[in-house]
Write a protein that holds these residues in place. Sequence first.
Motif, PDB file in Angstrom:
ATOM      1  N   VAL A  34      63.916  36.062  43.665  1.00 32.87           N
ATOM      2  CA  VAL A  34      62.779  36.962  43.150  1.00 32.87           C
ATOM      3  C   VAL A  34      62.105  37.360  44.539  1.00 32.87           C
ATOM      4  O   VAL A  34      61.507  36.531  45.112  1.00 32.87           O
ATOM      5  CB  VAL A  34      61.775  35.775  42.441  1.00 32.87           C
ATOM      6  CG1 VAL A  34      60.590  36.743  41.888  1.00 32.87           C
ATOM      7  CG2 VAL A  34      62.604  35.180  41.340  1.00 32.87           C
ATOM      8  N   VAL A  35      62.055  38.622  44.693  1.00 32.61           N
ATOM      9  CA  VAL A  35      61.434  39.205  45.705  1.00 32.61           C
ATOM     10  C   VAL A  35      60.132  39.750  45.355  1.00 32.61           C
ATOM     11  O   VAL A  35      59.890  40.360  44.575  1.00 32.61           O
ATOM     12  CB  VAL A  35      62.589  40.425  45.994  1.00 32.61           C
ATOM     13  CG1 VAL A  35      61.706  41.255  47.484  1.00 32.61           C
ATOM     14  CG2 VAL A  35      63.690  39.978  46.627  1.00 32.61           C
ATOM     15  N   VAL A  36      59.265  39.355  46.282  1.00 30.22           N
ATOM     16  CA  VAL A  36      57.547  39.613  46.159  1.00 30.22           C
ATOM     17  C   VAL A  36      57.333  40.486  47.283  1.00 30.22           C
ATOM     18  O   VAL A  36      57.603  39.949  48.566  1.00 30.22           O
ATOM     19  CB  VAL A  36      57.009  38.205  46.245  1.00 30.22           C
ATOM     20  CG1 VAL A  36      55.519  38.451  46.293  1.00 30.22           C
ATOM     21  CG2 VAL A  36      57.442  37.443  45.193  1.00 30.22           C
ATOM     22  N   PRO A  37      56.846  41.800  47.112  1.00 26.93           N
ATOM     23  CA  PRO A  37      56.450  42.577  48.181  1.00 26.93           C
ATOM     24  C   PRO A  37      55.297  42.416  48.848  1.00 26.93           C
ATOM     25  O   PRO A  37      54.930  43.570  49.574  1.00 26.93           O
ATOM     26  CB  PRO A  37      56.794  43.888  47.375  1.00 26.93           C
ATOM     27  CG  PRO A  37      56.174  43.753  46.252  1.00 26.93           C
ATOM     28  CD  PRO A  37      56.589  42.323  45.872  1.00 26.93           C
ATOM     29  N   PHE A  38      54.760  41.280  48.993  1.00 27.50           N
ATOM     30  CA  PHE A  38      53.512  41.159  49.550  1.00 27.50           C
ATOM     31  C   PHE A  38      53.534  39.472  50.206  1.00 27.50           C
ATOM     32  O   PHE A  38      54.418  38.931  49.753  1.00 27.50           O
ATOM     33  CB  PHE A  38      52.225  41.099  48.781  1.00 27.50           C
ATOM     34  CG  PHE A  38      51.949  42.490  48.060  1.00 27.50           C
ATOM     35  CD1 PHE A  38      51.438  43.403  49.224  1.00 27.50           C
ATOM     36  CD2 PHE A  38      52.141  43.121  47.045  1.00 27.50           C
ATOM     37  CE1 PHE A  38      51.086  45.052  48.689  1.00 27.50           C
ATOM     38  CE2 PHE A  38      52.072  44.249  46.552  1.00 27.50           C
ATOM     39  CZ  PHE A  38      51.627  45.224  47.341  1.00 27.50           C
ATOM     40  N   ALA A  39      52.600  39.184  51.102  1.00 21.35           N
ATOM     41  CA  ALA A  39      52.639  38.146  51.709  1.00 21.35           C
ATOM     42  C   ALA A  39      52.076  36.878  50.752  1.00 21.35           C
ATOM     43  O   ALA A  39      51.672  37.329  49.747  1.00 21.35           O
ATOM     44  CB  ALA A  39      51.784  38.107  52.741  1.00 21.35           C
ATOM     45  N   PRO A  40      52.534  35.750  51.022  1.00 18.73           N
ATOM     46  CA  PRO A  40      52.257  34.696  50.010  1.00 18.73           C
ATOM     47  C   PRO A  40      50.521  34.648  50.033  1.00 18.73           C
ATOM     48  O   PRO A  40      49.828  34.847  51.159  1.00 18.73           O
ATOM     49  CB  PRO A  40      52.434  33.225  50.854  1.00 18.73           C
ATOM     50  CG  PRO A  40      53.493  33.919  51.810  1.00 18.73           C
ATOM     51  CD  PRO A  40      53.301  35.210  52.209  1.00 18.73           C
ATOM     52  N   ILE A  46      51.170  34.832  43.530  1.00 16.41           N
ATOM     53  CA  ILE A  46      50.896  34.074  42.479  1.00 16.41           C
ATOM     54  C   ILE A  46      51.558  33.980  41.160  1.00 16.41           C
ATOM     55  O   ILE A  46      51.986  33.076  40.564  1.00 16.41           O
ATOM     56  CB  ILE A  46      49.137  34.040  42.437  1.00 16.41           C
ATOM     57  CG1 ILE A  46      48.535  33.553  43.735  1.00 16.41           C
ATOM     58  CG2 ILE A  46      48.693  33.071  41.203  1.00 16.41           C
ATOM     59  CD1 ILE A  46      46.772  33.593  43.436  1.00 16.41           C
ATOM     60  N   VAL A  47      51.542  35.335  40.774  1.00 14.84           N
ATOM     61  CA  VAL A  47      51.960  35.546  39.557  1.00 14.84           C
ATOM     62  C   VAL A  47      53.555  35.193  39.599  1.00 14.84           C
ATOM     63  O   VAL A  47      54.050  34.640  38.563  1.00 14.84           O
ATOM     64  CB  VAL A  47      51.832  37.055  38.809  1.00 14.84           C
ATOM     65  CG1 VAL A  47      52.787  37.517  37.795  1.00 14.84           C
ATOM     66  CG2 VAL A  47      50.631  37.114  38.503  1.00 14.84           C
ATOM     67  N   GLY A 187      48.941  41.595  52.720  1.00 15.01           N
ATOM     68  CA  GLY A 187      49.100  40.819  51.582  1.00 15.01           C
ATOM     69  C   GLY A 187      47.384  40.383  51.455  1.00 15.01           C
ATOM     70  O   GLY A 187      46.837  40.486  52.123  1.00 15.01           O
ATOM     71  N   SER A 188      46.891  40.020  50.181  1.00 17.43           N
ATOM     72  CA  SER A 188      45.810  39.514  49.898  1.00 17.43           C
ATOM     73  C   SER A 188      45.177  38.283  50.840  1.00 17.43           C
ATOM     74  O   SER A 188      44.371  38.125  51.236  1.00 17.43           O
ATOM     75  CB  SER A 188      45.491  39.130  48.534  1.00 17.43           C
ATOM     76  OG  SER A 188      45.577  40.508  47.724  1.00 17.43           O
ATOM     77  N   GLY A 189      46.245  37.404  50.857  1.00 17.68           N
ATOM     78  CA  GLY A 189      46.095  36.307  51.563  1.00 17.68           C
ATOM     79  C   GLY A 189      45.469  36.319  53.135  1.00 17.68           C
ATOM     80  O   GLY A 189      44.296  35.786  53.148  1.00 17.68           O
ATOM     81  N   PRO A 190      46.014  37.221  53.859  1.00 19.41           N
ATOM     82  CA  PRO A 190      45.454  37.617  55.050  1.00 19.41           C
ATOM     83  C   PRO A 190      44.056  38.327  55.181  1.00 19.41           C
ATOM     84  O   PRO A 190      43.345  38.018  56.048  1.00 19.41           O
ATOM     85  CB  PRO A 190      46.535  38.353  55.867  1.00 19.41           C
ATOM     86  CG  PRO A 190      48.021  37.777  55.129  1.00 19.41           C
ATOM     87  CD  PRO A 190      47.678  37.538  53.869  1.00 19.41           C
ATOM     88  N   PRO A 208      42.559  37.294  40.683  1.00 13.68           N
ATOM     89  CA  PRO A 208      43.010  36.027  40.820  1.00 13.68           C
ATOM     90  C   PRO A 208      43.329  35.413  42.364  1.00 13.68           C
ATOM     91  O   PRO A 208      43.244  34.122  42.633  1.00 13.68           O
ATOM     92  CB  PRO A 208      44.574  36.222  40.094  1.00 13.68           C
ATOM     93  CG  PRO A 208      44.278  37.371  39.249  1.00 13.68           C
ATOM     94  CD  PRO A 208      43.215  38.203  40.058  1.00 13.68           C
ATOM     95  N   SER A 209      43.388  36.152  43.240  1.00 16.17           N
ATOM     96  CA  SER A 209      43.708  35.790  44.704  1.00 16.17           C
ATOM     97  C   SER A 209      42.253  35.499  45.058  1.00 16.17           C
ATOM     98  O   SER A 209      42.260  34.556  46.080  1.00 16.17           O
ATOM     99  CB  SER A 209      44.369  36.714  45.373  1.00 16.17           C
ATOM    100  OG  SER A 209      43.866  37.947  45.298  1.00 16.17           O
ATOM    101  N   CYS A 210      41.120  36.030  44.680  1.00 15.65           N
ATOM    102  CA  CYS A 210      39.875  35.692  45.409  1.00 15.65           C
ATOM    103  C   CYS A 210      39.047  34.721  44.296  1.00 15.65           C
ATOM    104  O   CYS A 210      37.845  34.426  44.723  1.00 15.65           O
ATOM    105  CB  CYS A 210      39.056  37.014  45.618  1.00 15.65           C
ATOM    106  SG  CYS A 210      38.794  37.996  44.296  1.00 15.65           S
ATOM    107  N   ILE A 211      39.448  34.281  43.230  1.00 17.24           N
ATOM    108  CA  ILE A 211      38.437  33.785  42.474  1.00 17.24           C
ATOM    109  C   ILE A 211      37.996  32.340  43.066  1.00 17.24           C
ATOM    110  O   ILE A 211      36.956  31.945  42.923  1.00 17.24           O
ATOM    111  CB  ILE A 211      38.990  33.570  40.949  1.00 17.24           C
ATOM    112  CG1 ILE A 211      38.105  33.039  40.059  1.00 17.24           C
ATOM    113  CG2 ILE A 211      40.252  32.918  40.833  1.00 17.24           C
ATOM    114  CD1 ILE A 211      36.691  34.085  39.877  1.00 17.24           C
TER     115      ILE A 211
END
Length: 324
Positions: A34-40, A46-47, A187-190, A208-211
Motif C-alpha cells: 500500500v503506497v502512501v505518497p506522504f511521510a508517516p 493515518i487513513v 508530509g504533515s508529520g514533519p 486528523p493529523s493535527c487534532i
Amino acid sequence: MTVTIPRRALLAAGALLPLPAFAQGAWPNRPVRVVVPFAPGGTTDIVARILAQQLQERLGQPFVIENRPGAGATTAATQMLANPPDGYALYISNSASHGISPALFRNVRYDANTDFSHIALAATTSTAVLVNPRYEAQTIQDLIRLGRSRPEGLNFAISGHGTSTHLCGMRFGMVAGIKMNPVPYRGSGPALLDTIAGNVGLIVDGLPSCIGYIRDGSLKAIAVADATRNHNLPEIPTLIEAGLPGVTSYSWFGVSGPKGMPPALVERINAEIRAILALPVIRQRYATLTADAPDLTPAQYAAFIEEELRVWGEVVRASGATAD
C-alpha cells in the motif's frame, strides 16, 4: 472570481452493496503493498494504516505500508504505473496527486483519470489554520491584520506542494489581501513538528493529523476552512465568518491501482473497503479523527476524481499558484 474548494455532491451517492464474487483466482494470497505518497504521521498515512490493518485482519495477508513522499504526491503516483494490475500494489490516491498536482506541476507524467483503476473513496477531512501558541497572531483576525502589515508576506507550513492545504493557504491569502509564502515539507508529520518547535509559526493542515496537538495545547486552531463550524471544534470560527467568502477546503483519500485491474477485483476491494468503513469501530475512530467515511462505488469514485480535477484546475488557475 470566487471559487469554492471543492465539491461534496457525490459523497452520499453510494449505497453499501453485498460482497461480489471474484472468480479470477484467490486474492490476496501474498502480501499487498500500500503506497502512501506522504511521510508517516500525516492524514494520508493515518487513513492508509487504518485501512491496511482492517484489510489484513479481514483477508489474512499482510498489507504493507510504503511511504514515498515527493513532488506533491506525483512521484509515488508515477511509480505506481509500473506495477502489474493484479491487486498487489495499491495506491492511496488523494486530493494532491489526483486533484491539484496535475494542474500545479507542468511535467506530471500520468493521466489521473485514465492511468489508474480507481477503487474506493476512503475518507474526507476538514482543513484548519493553526498557529504555535507563542506566535504573534492568536486569532484569525490577528492573523489577517498581521499579514496585511507585512508586504514580505507570511510563511506557513504545508505538507507538500500540490496539497489541498497548500492551495487553501494561497486562496486565503488571495481573498484576505495577504502574500502567503508556503514552506513545503515531506508530509504533515514533519510540518507539524516544526510548527510546534516554533521554526514556522503558522500551518494549514488537515484536522486528523493535527487534532491531537490541538487537544493537548501544542498547537492552536484559529479557523477552519469548512462552510460551517466543525462539530468537533464548535468554538473555532470558519474563514467565511472571518470575512473571507469562498475560502473553503477539504482533503480526501482513496484507494486506486494500476490501469487495467480486472473489474471483478476492483469490485471486490471496493466492497471490502466499504464494509470496513461501515464498521462501528471505524466510524468511532473516524469521529475521533474528525474524518468522514464516504460510500462510493468504483464508478462513482472515478467520477468524483474527474470532477475534483476540474474544480481544482479552476482553483489553481485562479490562484496563480505554481510548484515549478
